[in-house]
Design an enzyme around this catalytic site. Sequence first.
Site, PDB file in Angstrom:
ATOM      1  N   HIS A   1       1.157  -1.063   0.061  1.00  0.00           N
ATOM      2  CA  HIS A   1      -0.349  -0.260  -0.043  1.00  0.00           C
ATOM      3  C   HIS A   1       0.846   0.820  -0.133  1.00  0.00           C
ATOM      4  O   HIS A   1       1.664   1.612   0.847  1.00  0.00           O
ATOM      5  CB  HIS A   1      -1.027  -0.318   1.086  1.00  0.00           C
TER       6      HIS A   1
ATOM      7  N   CYS B   1      -2.364  13.082   1.388  1.00  0.00           N
ATOM      8  CA  CYS B   1      -1.703  12.807   3.133  1.00  0.00           C
ATOM      9  C   CYS B   1      -1.545  13.265   3.503  1.00  0.00           C
ATOM     10  O   CYS B   1      -0.859  14.825   4.086  1.00  0.00           O
ATOM     11  CB  CYS B   1       0.195  12.849   2.154  1.00  0.00           C
TER      12      CYS B   1
ATOM     13  N   ASN C   1      -2.425   8.115  -1.710  1.00  0.00           N
ATOM     14  CA  ASN C   1      -2.419   6.552  -2.428  1.00  0.00           C
ATOM     15  C   ASN C   1      -1.727   6.733  -3.703  1.00  0.00           C
ATOM     16  O   ASN C   1      -2.741   8.172  -4.854  1.00  0.00           O
ATOM     17  CB  ASN C   1      -4.067   6.712  -2.158  1.00  0.00           C
TER      18      ASN C   1
END
Length: 302
Positions: free
Chosen positions: A207, A240, A249
Amino acid sequence: MSLPSKVKIIEVGPRDGLQNEQQTIPADIKIELVNRLTNAGFANIEAASFVSPKWVPQMATSSEVMAGITRKPGAIYSALVPNMKGFEAALAAKADEVVIFGAASEAFSQKNINCSIAESIERFRDVAEAAKQNKLRLRGSISCALGCPYQGEVSVESVADVVKRLRDLGCDEIDIADTIGVGTPNKVQAVMQRAAKEFSIERLSGHFHDTYGQALANIYASLEVGIAIFHSSVAGLGGCPYAKGATGNVATEDVIYMMQGLGIETGIDLHAVVEIGQFISKHLGRKAVSRAGNAIAAKRLA
């Protein structure tokens, strides 16, 4: 070194992507987003989060979203749960998988939830047992696995320790998350290879956040060591929280474009995902953060 011939991409836009948005997004838009993603071929979509609406107001409509989506047989619709109350709500909403989470950084754990890593994961024991009793998939997510906004470096052994703890709770899949996007390929490979000594590599996932522009390189580095599950967010949704104005992401369109170029099967329709990225970005009143998505969309309009 041969790369995997097929990967699973978990779409996290409806949950991880939207949760930091300041504007309230109506449930019907979230439902349409999930439905479009289902139709594009995603086998696993992170659709909801049953956390306190006081902390994450955007996710207050999670029950409504889960009730309104059109489910595809065999697809997994996941929900993040912080405790038993969240688990009960996810169970009632017919989630196929519940996601629990811990950090690889002691400083992050103390600052965020006022307890140690060990204590934070111990709190999920009841959730893990309940998930097994109710035959739900259980996924564990490890944040700050490649760096922490408070302590900086995070050791490979710290990550391995959390992998072991989540494995012992019975997790079916474990996510190695670069929450602040500071990871680079060599470090990513070292972390993945160490984690794979504690947990099956087929069930480890990457991730990656793109804060420092390293996400695609880190995904490629993960492929090289045998990781075949990745998380991404359509249109690059999700800022973020630790780097002002930075992207969060990695964009799903960019990941699928790269996989296609590598001849790796995803089972997902890239052009459909590009359209979805343009749809949700238009609703949010801004341009999609996906380079491949915007390039393909522009080419179509030319």
